[in-house]
Design a protein around this motif. Structure first.
Motif, mmCIF file in Angstrom:
data_model
loop_
_atom_site.group_PDB
_atom_site.id
_atom_site.type_symbol
_atom_site.label_atom_id
_atom_site.label_comp_id
_atom_site.label_asym_id
_atom_site.label_seq_id
_atom_site.Cartn_x
_atom_site.Cartn_y
_atom_site.Cartn_z
ATOM 1 N N ARG A 24 -3.879 10.881 4.302
ATOM 2 C CA ARG A 24 -3.601 12.313 4.479
ATOM 3 C C ARG A 24 -3.510 13.018 3.125
ATOM 4 O O ARG A 24 -4.079 14.087 2.923
ATOM 5 C CB ARG A 24 -2.307 12.492 5.272
ATOM 6 N N ARG A 25 -2.821 12.415 2.173
ATOM 7 C CA ARG A 25 -2.675 13.059 0.863
ATOM 8 C C ARG A 25 -3.978 13.036 0.065
ATOM 9 O O ARG A 25 -4.250 13.943 -0.711
ATOM 10 C CB ARG A 25 -1.568 12.386 0.050
ATOM 11 N N LEU A 26 -4.806 12.006 0.250
ATOM 12 C CA LEU A 26 -6.079 11.920 -0.455
ATOM 13 C C LEU A 26 -7.196 12.680 0.256
ATOM 14 O O LEU A 26 -8.290 12.803 -0.281
ATOM 15 C CB LEU A 26 -6.497 10.456 -0.607
ATOM 16 N N ASN A 27 -6.904 13.163 1.476
ATOM 17 C CA ASN A 27 -7.920 13.838 2.298
ATOM 18 C C ASN A 27 -9.126 12.935 2.526
ATOM 19 O O ASN A 27 -10.280 13.351 2.438
ATOM 20 C CB ASN A 27 -8.365 15.153 1.651
ATOM 21 N N GLY A 28 -8.831 11.681 2.841
ATOM 22 C CA GLY A 28 -9.882 10.688 3.088
ATOM 23 C C GLY A 28 -9.947 9.680 1.966
ATOM 24 O O GLY A 28 -9.824 10.038 0.791
ATOM 25 N N ALA A 29 -10.127 8.403 2.328
ATOM 26 C CA ALA A 29 -10.153 7.360 1.299
ATOM 27 C C ALA A 29 -10.867 6.130 1.828
ATOM 28 O O ALA A 29 -10.909 5.877 3.039
ATOM 29 C CB ALA A 29 -8.729 6.996 0.869
ATOM 30 N N SER A 30 -11.396 5.347 0.908
ATOM 31 C CA SER A 30 -12.015 4.071 1.256
ATOM 32 C C SER A 30 -10.959 2.971 1.231
ATOM 33 O O SER A 30 -9.842 3.168 0.739
ATOM 34 C CB SER A 30 -13.123 3.738 0.252
ATOM 35 N N LYS A 31 -11.309 1.812 1.744
ATOM 36 C CA LYS A 31 -10.376 0.685 1.736
ATOM 37 C C LYS A 31 -10.001 0.283 0.314
ATOM 38 O O LYS A 31 -8.839 -0.037 0.035
ATOM 39 C CB LYS A 31 -10.992 -0.493 2.488
ATOM 40 N N ALA A 32 -10.975 0.318 -0.597
ATOM 41 C CA ALA A 32 -10.693 -0.058 -1.986
ATOM 42 C C ALA A 32 -9.719 0.935 -2.629
ATOM 43 O O ALA A 32 -8.796 0.536 -3.349
ATOM 44 C CB ALA A 32 -11.994 -0.128 -2.789
ATOM 45 N N GLU A 33 -9.909 2.229 -2.372
ATOM 46 C CA GLU A 33 -8.998 3.245 -2.918
ATOM 47 C C GLU A 33 -7.586 3.064 -2.364
ATOM 48 O O GLU A 33 -6.592 3.199 -3.090
ATOM 49 C CB GLU A 33 -9.512 4.642 -2.593
ATOM 50 N N LEU A 34 -7.510 2.740 -1.082
ATOM 51 C CA LEU A 34 -6.199 2.564 -0.459
ATOM 52 C C LEU A 34 -5.473 1.354 -1.022
ATOM 53 O O LEU A 34 -4.248 1.389 -1.219
ATOM 54 C CB LEU A 34 -6.354 2.445 1.053
ATOM 55 N N GLN A 211 4.396 13.770 -7.830
ATOM 56 C CA GLN A 211 5.551 12.981 -7.412
ATOM 57 C C GLN A 211 6.859 13.748 -7.584
ATOM 58 O O GLN A 211 7.820 13.509 -6.854
ATOM 59 C CB GLN A 211 5.630 11.683 -8.229
ATOM 60 N N ASN A 212 6.902 14.638 -8.578
ATOM 61 C CA ASN A 212 8.150 15.314 -8.919
ATOM 62 C C ASN A 212 7.878 16.793 -9.188
ATOM 63 O O ASN A 212 7.235 17.131 -10.182
ATOM 64 C CB ASN A 212 8.780 14.689 -10.167
ATOM 65 N N GLY A 229 10.148 11.572 -6.783
ATOM 66 C CA GLY A 229 9.650 10.272 -6.367
ATOM 67 C C GLY A 229 8.840 10.323 -5.094
ATOM 68 O O GLY A 229 8.832 9.375 -4.312
ATOM 69 N N GLY A 230 8.129 11.433 -4.864
ATOM 70 C CA GLY A 230 7.306 11.554 -3.668
ATOM 71 C C GLY A 230 8.076 11.798 -2.398
ATOM 72 O O GLY A 230 7.529 11.667 -1.309
ATOM 73 N N GLN A 231 9.365 12.180 -2.501
ATOM 74 C CA GLN A 231 10.194 12.432 -1.332
ATOM 75 C C GLN A 231 10.875 13.788 -1.446
ATOM 76 O O GLN A 231 11.319 14.180 -2.540
ATOM 77 C CB GLN A 231 11.274 11.359 -1.190
ATOM 78 N N VAL A 232 10.965 14.505 -0.348
ATOM 79 C CA VAL A 232 11.737 15.739 -0.326
ATOM 80 C C VAL A 232 13.215 15.376 -0.447
ATOM 81 O O VAL A 232 13.742 14.583 0.338
ATOM 82 C CB VAL A 232 11.485 16.532 0.970
ATOM 83 N N VAL A 233 13.882 15.927 -1.443
ATOM 84 C CA VAL A 233 15.296 15.661 -1.669
ATOM 85 C C VAL A 233 16.110 16.682 -0.880
ATOM 86 O O VAL A 233 15.997 17.883 -1.108
ATOM 87 C CB VAL A 233 15.645 15.751 -3.172
ATOM 88 N N ALA A 358 8.341 12.147 10.629
ATOM 89 C CA ALA A 358 9.391 11.279 11.166
ATOM 90 C C ALA A 358 8.812 10.001 11.768
ATOM 91 O O ALA A 358 9.409 8.932 11.670
ATOM 92 C CB ALA A 358 10.189 12.034 12.217
ATOM 93 N N GLN A 359 7.629 10.110 12.398
ATOM 94 C CA GLN A 359 7.072 8.978 13.127
ATOM 95 C C GLN A 359 6.042 8.175 12.334
ATOM 96 O O GLN A 359 5.840 7.000 12.622
ATOM 97 C CB GLN A 359 6.408 9.483 14.417
ATOM 98 N N TYR A 360 5.400 8.816 11.348
ATOM 99 C CA TYR A 360 4.249 8.164 10.725
ATOM 100 C C TYR A 360 4.271 8.152 9.205
ATOM 101 O O TYR A 360 3.275 7.810 8.583
ATOM 102 C CB TYR A 360 2.948 8.849 11.181
ATOM 103 N N SER A 361 5.380 8.514 8.576
ATOM 104 C CA SER A 361 5.392 8.550 7.119
ATOM 105 C C SER A 361 6.431 7.592 6.555
ATOM 106 O O SER A 361 7.576 7.574 7.006
ATOM 107 C CB SER A 361 5.687 9.970 6.614
ATOM 108 N N PRO A 362 6.053 6.820 5.540
ATOM 109 C CA PRO A 362 6.988 5.931 4.842
ATOM 110 C C PRO A 362 7.553 6.651 3.627
ATOM 111 O O PRO A 362 7.392 7.849 3.450
ATOM 112 C CB PRO A 362 6.083 4.788 4.405
ATOM 113 N N ASP A 363 8.199 5.909 2.766
ATOM 114 C CA ASP A 363 8.649 6.399 1.480
ATOM 115 C C ASP A 363 7.414 6.629 0.598
ATOM 116 O O ASP A 363 6.754 5.692 0.180
ATOM 117 C CB ASP A 363 9.561 5.350 0.838
ATOM 118 N N LEU A 364 7.103 7.901 0.310
ATOM 119 C CA LEU A 364 5.877 8.217 -0.398
ATOM 120 C C LEU A 364 5.942 7.889 -1.886
ATOM 121 O O LEU A 364 4.969 8.077 -2.605
ATOM 122 C CB LEU A 364 5.531 9.694 -0.220
ATOM 123 N N SER A 365 7.080 7.395 -2.369
ATOM 124 C CA SER A 365 7.142 7.008 -3.777
ATOM 125 C C SER A 365 6.219 5.831 -4.065
ATOM 126 O O SER A 365 5.930 5.536 -5.222
ATOM 127 C CB SER A 365 8.581 6.658 -4.178
#
Length: 371
Positions: A24-34, A211-212, A229-233, A358-365
């Motif tokens: 989502r943040r990369l607006n599309g990515a390959s397996k190698a990029e991921l 990230q900040n 750190g990639g998270q809303v404080v 809430a359902q699909y996002s981890p710690d984005l850091s």
């Protein structure tokens, strides 16, 4: 040190969320990029991508050529996999958006009329949902929920809003969220409007590669949000980065940012001299606030967004940047000043992202690690 993704079986769900957030943040990515941005092994990425593709959460968008190897397949989020509604209950308007699973806006409506009661707010949300999302897509497996963003102190500033004491008191009560949730009959998520706007910029706005950063939203009342750190404080009371009450020095005296960088004050200007005076005070106060915040947090960037026209917002950003350059101490590392493009829809879009987040996002850091 930023945490990496893990290949442990007990973290499978986390790693799926990590992959979805990266795409989502990369607006599309390959397996190698991921594999590169998440820290997961190539084998783990291949397995997770294949499963998400099979489940209909992703689709193969295109082939990307480059280098000496075979063209890489670029994966994107399948927007048709689900939908959310985002709502900003603001001090001067109520904005509603319909987002797809990829966070793309499919419909928008703004009610700028009567300051709503809670019953009227519920009625407007329900009507928007009925009008914009066909009945077959309102199944729980497809419709993921409603996000609502509002100032935690919506009932305050009664005189500036021109509302009655009874209207203000309804929104001061501690059970506002419970009463809204009771009338909606769908999974409902809440956050401060500044936090929601910061989330919108993090996932699909001017902060996707950061990230900040500090978000400053120039609305009826100035506000904002903070990402570290990639998270809303959110802070202890969910009010970190709200900014309105941030102390500033303006015209040689101590005051709060709300009195110098809010559009309710700008809109009172009746002459060009009045308007220029507001811009000068706004610039001075914003530079003071940014200097203090950055001295504490050492930010990558400050994003300026809001209801102003793009040209006026750019002029203010340029003036703030010049003031920081002219008055900063020698050990001050000035953050990049960016102009946001989400405008007055940012908080509503961020609210619509709350069910997805809430359902699909981890710690984005874990993403976009710095060397």
């Amino acid at each position: 040190m930023a945490r990496k993704g893990t290949n442990a079986s007990g973290m499978r769900r986390y790693n799926e969320r990590l992959i979805l957030s990266a795409i989502r943040r990369l607006n599309g990515a390959s397996k190698a990029e991921l594999a590169r941005v998440t820290g997961l092994s190539p084998q783990a990425v291949v397995r997770i991508i294949d499963e998400l593709d099979s489940d209909g959460l992703l689709f193969q968008a295109e082939k990307r050529t480059g280098g000496m190897g075979q063209p890489a397949t670029v994966y994107r989020i399948n927007g048709a996999r689900g939908y959310t509604v985002g709502v900003e209950i603001g001090r001067d308007a109520m904005t509603l958006v319909l987002l797809d699973f990829d966070g793309q806006q499919k419909a928008m409506h703004c009610d700028a009329g009567t300051f709503p009661t809670i019953a009227l707010a519920v009625e407007r949300i329900d009507r928007f949902l009925q009008e914009q999302l066909p009945s077959p897509l309102r199944d729980p497996s497809t419709f993921l929920g409603i996000g609502i963003a509002m100032p935690w102190f919506l009932g305050e500033w009664r005189d500036e809003l021109g509302i009655s004491e009874d209207q203000a008191e309804e929104w001061r009560r501690g059970d506002v969220a419970d009463r809204l949730r009771a009338g909606l009959h769908w999974p409902t998520f809440f956050d401060n409007d500044g936090n929601a706007a910061a989330l919108a910029h993090l996932l699909c706005g001017a902060g996707t590669d950061l990230q900040n950063y500090l978000l400053i939203n120039l609305g009826t009342f100035v506000g904002g949000g903070l990402v570290l750190g990639g998270q809303v404080v959110q802070g202890r009371h969910g009010n970190a980065g709200a900014l309105a009450s941030m102390p500033v020095m303006a015209d040689g005296r101590r005051d709060s940012l709300i009195h110098h960088a809010s559009l309710y004050d700008r809109d009172r200007a009746t002459t060009s001299a009045d308007l220029e005076g507001w811009r000068r005070r706004c610039t001075e106060a914003l530079a003071f606030a940014i200097s203090g915040a950055n001295s504490l947090l050492d930010l990558e960037a400050v994003i300026l967004d809001g209801s102003l026209a793009a040209a006026e917002l750019a002029d203010i950003a340029a003036a703030v940047g010049q003031r920081l350059a002219d008055h900063a101490p020698p050990d001050f590392f000035a953050p990049e000043l960016r102009i946001g493009t989400l405008g007055r829809q940012a908080a509503a879009m961020g609210a619509g992202l709350l069910p997805l987040h809430a359902q699909y996002s981890p710690d984005l850091s874990s993403l976009f690690k710095r060397g």
